[in-house]
Scaffold this motif. Sequence first.
Motif, mmCIF file in Angstrom:
data_model
loop_
_atom_site.group_PDB
_atom_site.id
_atom_site.type_symbol
_atom_site.label_atom_id
_atom_site.label_comp_id
_atom_site.label_asym_id
_atom_site.label_seq_id
_atom_site.Cartn_x
_atom_site.Cartn_y
_atom_site.Cartn_z
ATOM 1 N N LYS A 193 -10.783 -5.656 4.779
ATOM 2 C CA LYS A 193 -9.224 -5.803 4.523
ATOM 3 C C LYS A 193 -8.894 -7.316 5.436
ATOM 4 C CE LYS A 193 -8.690 -3.614 0.777
ATOM 5 N NZ LYS A 193 -8.936 -3.970 -0.205
ATOM 6 N N TYR B 113 3.862 0.440 5.675
ATOM 7 C CA TYR B 113 3.606 -0.583 4.782
ATOM 8 C C TYR B 113 3.223 0.248 3.649
ATOM 9 C CZ TYR B 113 0.480 -1.538 8.807
ATOM 10 O OH TYR B 113 0.176 -1.815 10.129
ATOM 11 N N ASP C 112 3.582 -2.358 1.011
ATOM 12 C CA ASP C 112 2.308 -3.423 -0.080
ATOM 13 C C ASP C 112 1.851 -3.507 -0.733
ATOM 14 O OD1 ASP C 112 -0.134 -3.183 -0.265
ATOM 15 O OD2 ASP C 112 -1.041 -1.785 0.148
ATOM 16 N N CYS C 113 2.916 -4.759 -1.898
ATOM 17 C CA CYS C 113 3.310 -4.521 -3.160
ATOM 18 C C CYS C 113 1.264 -5.047 -3.827
ATOM 19 C CB CYS C 113 3.768 -6.516 -3.408
ATOM 20 S SG CYS C 113 5.296 -5.848 -3.226
ATOM 21 N N ASN C 114 0.468 -5.564 -2.812
ATOM 22 C CA ASN C 114 -1.243 -5.943 -3.252
ATOM 23 C C ASN C 114 -1.746 -4.738 -3.610
ATOM 24 O OD1 ASN C 114 0.131 -8.791 -3.637
ATOM 25 N ND2 ASN C 114 -0.362 -9.402 -1.520
ATOM 26 N N ASP D 231 -2.844 -3.573 -1.170
ATOM 27 C CA ASP D 231 -3.411 -3.889 -0.106
ATOM 28 C C ASP D 231 -4.303 -2.493 1.334
ATOM 29 O OD1 ASP D 231 -4.938 -6.635 -0.394
ATOM 30 O OD2 ASP D 231 -3.072 -6.967 0.606
ATOM 31 N N PHE D 232 -3.392 -1.107 0.724
ATOM 32 C CA PHE D 232 -3.357 -0.158 1.651
ATOM 33 C C PHE D 232 -3.894 0.869 1.312
ATOM 34 C CE2 PHE D 232 -1.027 -3.292 4.280
ATOM 35 C CZ PHE D 232 -1.253 -3.309 5.818
#
Length: 113
Positions: free
Chosen positions: A21, A83, A86-88, A90-91
Motif C-alpha cells: 500500500k 484510520y 479510510d473511505c478507500n 486502504d487499511f
Amino acid sequence: MNIEQHIVEKLRHVEDEMKAKSFWRELPPNAEAFESTEPFSIDTMEALEWLQWILIPRLYELIEKGAVLPSNFSIAPYFEEVYKDDCNGDFIALFEHLRELDNLFQFTPMGKL
C-alpha cells in the motif's frame, strides 16, 4: 510452529501489506521523534511510522534475544481509530493483520510466550 514463529510470520504480513500500500518508508523519522514517552509516540510520529520504526523492530529484537514478550497486547483498536475515515478501504487488510497479531498476544500467560 511455536508462538514466536507465528508472531514473526504475522509481522512479515504486516510489513508486506504496508509495502503493497506504499505505507512503508525508506527513511526513518528524525531522531527526536524516537525520544517520545507517549504511548504509540503519538506526539512525534504518525501511527504507521510508529508501527514500522518502533513496534516491529522491538518485537523482532525481543524474539531474537529470547526475551519476555508482552501479554494482553492490543494495537489494532488504535489503528482502527486513527484510520477510521479510510473511505478507500486502504487499511482493511492491515487492520486484519494487526487483529491477528493482537490475538497471538491475548492467549499467552504473563511472561515468556
